[in-house]
Enzyme design. Structure first.
Site, PDB file in Angstrom:
ATOM      1  N   SER A  70       7.406  64.319  46.284  1.00  0.00           N
ATOM      2  CA  SER A  70       6.545  63.537  45.074  1.00  0.00           C
ATOM      3  C   SER A  70       7.534  64.485  43.762  1.00  0.00           C
ATOM      4  O   SER A  70       8.795  63.655  43.880  1.00  0.00           O
ATOM      5  CB  SER A  70       5.116  63.752  44.810  1.00  0.00           C
ATOM      6  OG  SER A  70       4.522  63.636  43.393  1.00  0.00           O
ATOM      7  N   ASP A 105      15.308  66.602  22.059  1.00  0.00           N
ATOM      8  CA  ASP A 105      16.276  66.525  22.465  1.00  0.00           C
ATOM      9  C   ASP A 105      15.830  67.306  24.161  1.00  0.00           C
ATOM     10  O   ASP A 105      16.683  68.521  24.410  1.00  0.00           O
ATOM     11  CB  ASP A 105      16.899  67.564  21.759  1.00  0.00           C
ATOM     12  CG  ASP A 105      16.105  69.061  21.310  1.00  0.00           C
ATOM     13  OD1 ASP A 105      14.434  69.221  21.837  1.00  0.00           O
ATOM     14  OD2 ASP A 105      15.999  70.290  20.917  1.00  0.00           O
ATOM     15  N   HIS A 140       1.006  58.027  49.082  1.00  0.00           N
ATOM     16  CA  HIS A 140       1.451  59.185  48.470  1.00  0.00           C
ATOM     17  C   HIS A 140       1.740  60.200  49.432  1.00  0.00           C
ATOM     18  O   HIS A 140       2.464  61.248  49.491  1.00  0.00           O
ATOM     19  CB  HIS A 140       0.197  59.304  47.516  1.00  0.00           C
ATOM     20  CG  HIS A 140       2.295  60.075  46.209  1.00  0.00           C
ATOM     21  ND1 HIS A 140       2.736  59.264  45.617  1.00  0.00           N
ATOM     22  CD2 HIS A 140       2.183  61.160  45.595  1.00  0.00           C
ATOM     23  CE1 HIS A 140       3.847  60.621  45.005  1.00  0.00           C
ATOM     24  NE2 HIS A 140       3.229  61.663  45.639  1.00  0.00           N
TER      25      HIS A 140
END
Length: 439
Positions: free
Chosen positions: A142, A360, A413
């Protein structure tokens, strides 16, 4: 002396490493990073290759194995394994509402900005050097797969193999694209759940309506809301989760006798205690605070997340429950209201808002480096993954030479947890084929 213990035919050693908080300021504050070495006892004296495991999350510690089973069983056949507690988790310098309490929101945000995949990988690279390992293999589950691609971007010369399971991210897409796809997958999982348990829809509406009309408190004193109830839908993306979820809904209400001698229904303590246990954000706040930041990967563009899942939800109004309307669970999304409602997230609200507006962020991937990759990269990509969009994984892998995907709908998953021995064995075999080695 390294602390170690033996359990059966496996030896475990504990390691601690001092690393910079900010690698751009190596003389500044430091963190402690914990890692557990695991090795077959009979092979411990041999010069085995290393395999480093990167845990999913972000914000969760590495597994605490208590048996030779699953993917670890396969790994120990040929590797010395390092289970890394990523910075901020487990036995490493931990992030929690307690450890952040003494900082201003601005300092909290600045501190937390150093806990993404780029610095997790820098920690691993420093550890590799300190252990004197020329190269090692990596296994990322994951979010750990996201870390693996960051590692391949920054330090490909340090890697012999990369194995990814359920964790091939987009290298360029904004968080809004990710959540647009995720909401669609969550709708699919809701449809399947309520088709399997038609009676659960009425029960969920009953619970939601009760929460709208009553002040219900969890065992920690926190008010429990419909939005919080919806969050348990994160389980729908894991195999064998539907039946336990249904059982939990079955016992949501209990009949009690009031002071006037009349009986009435209320939400049971058992149910409410289970709901609190579902809120891992309380104990692992990195998951809530930095979850959207893992998609802020391109420093060349404005990459603020700006509470992406919350904004994208406006395009999926069916998730906003109203009495008389169908009930839907949500999934792996983080919302700003969590920092108003969750007891242990409230002190971190201002810092979370600062990070949601941060534009940023440094780059997490080097697309040019990945386009010239020579390390064998093998991936298990789950066709019906609720957390990581298959189409985006395929899009990424097209730009990485020497990579190969095993696309399957056999697993959800959490396939590595469910059938890790088989999955890792297949990925190792695929990696050998890329490297033209015998099986």
């Amino acid at each position: 002396m390294q602390a170690c213990f033996i359990d059966g035919d496996v030896i475990y050693r504990q390691h601690r490493f001092e690393v910079p908080l900010n690698y751009q300021d190596p003389q500044g504050p430091t963190l402690s990073v914990f890692a557990r070495e695991v090795c077959d006892l009979a092979s411990d004296e041999q010069a085995l290759p290393w395999l480093v495991y990167f845990q999913g999350g972000p914000g969760f510690p590495s597994p605490r194995p208590d048996s030779r089973s699953g993917w670890l069983k396969r790994a120990l056949q040929q590797y010395r394994v390092l289970l890394l507690d990523q910075r901020g988790t487990g036995n490493s310098t931990v992030i929690s509402h307690q450890t952040l309490a003494g900082m201003t929101p601005t300092k909290q945000a600045d501190y937390l900005s150093h806990f993404r995949a780029d610095n997790i990988v820098r920690d691993a690279e420093l550890i590799r050097e300190k252990l004197g390992v020329p190269q090692w293999a990596i296994l990322g589950q994951s979010f750990g797969g996201f870390c693996a691609l960051t590692y391949l971007s920054f330090y490909p010369q340090s890697l012999s193999r990369a194995y990814l399971t359920g964790g091939v991210p987009s290298l360029t897409r904004h968080a809004d694209d990710v959540y647009t796809a995720t909401y669609q997958r969550v709708q699919d999982k809701n449809k399947a759940f309520f088709a399997q348990f038609p009676q659960a829809q009425a029960q969920c509406q009953k619970i939601a309506d009760y929460l709208l009309n009553h002040d219900v408190r969890l065992p920690n004193g926190q008010r429990f809301t419909v939005e919080q109830f919806q969050l348990i839908g994160i389980n729908l993306g894991r195999s064998h989760a539907n039946v336990p979820m249904y059982y939990l809904l079955e016992e949501a209400f209990v009949t009690v006798n009031g002071d006037n001698g009349q009986s009435c229904e209320t939400l049971s303590y058992t149910f409410l205690n289970a709901m609190l246990a579902e809120q891992s954000h309380q104990t692992n706040p990195i998951y809530a605070i930095l979850h959207e930041a893992i998609y802020c990967q391109d420093d060349a563009h404005n990459q603020r997340s700006d509470w992406s899942a919350h904004r994208v939800r406006e395009h999926f109004p069916q998730f906003n429950y109203q009495t008389g309307q169908p009930f839907l669970f949500t999934g792996e999304m983080v919302y700003p209201w969590m920092f108003d409602q969750f007891a242990n997230l409230k002190p971190l609200k201002a810092a979370a808002d600062i990070l949601a507006e941060k534009a940023d962020w440094p780059a997490l991937y080097d697309i040019d480096a990945l386009a010239n990759n020579t390390v064998p990269v093998t991936c298990a990509v789950y066709a019906e993954d609720m957390y990581v969009e298959m189409a985006y994984s395929q899009e990424t892998l097209k730009g990485i030479p020497n990579s190969k995907a095993w696309i399957t709908n056999e697993y959800e998953h959490n396939g590595l947890r469910e059938d890790g021995e088989r999955i890792l064995d297949k990925l190792i075999e695929m990696g050998n084929a890329i490297a033209h080695l015998p099986k």
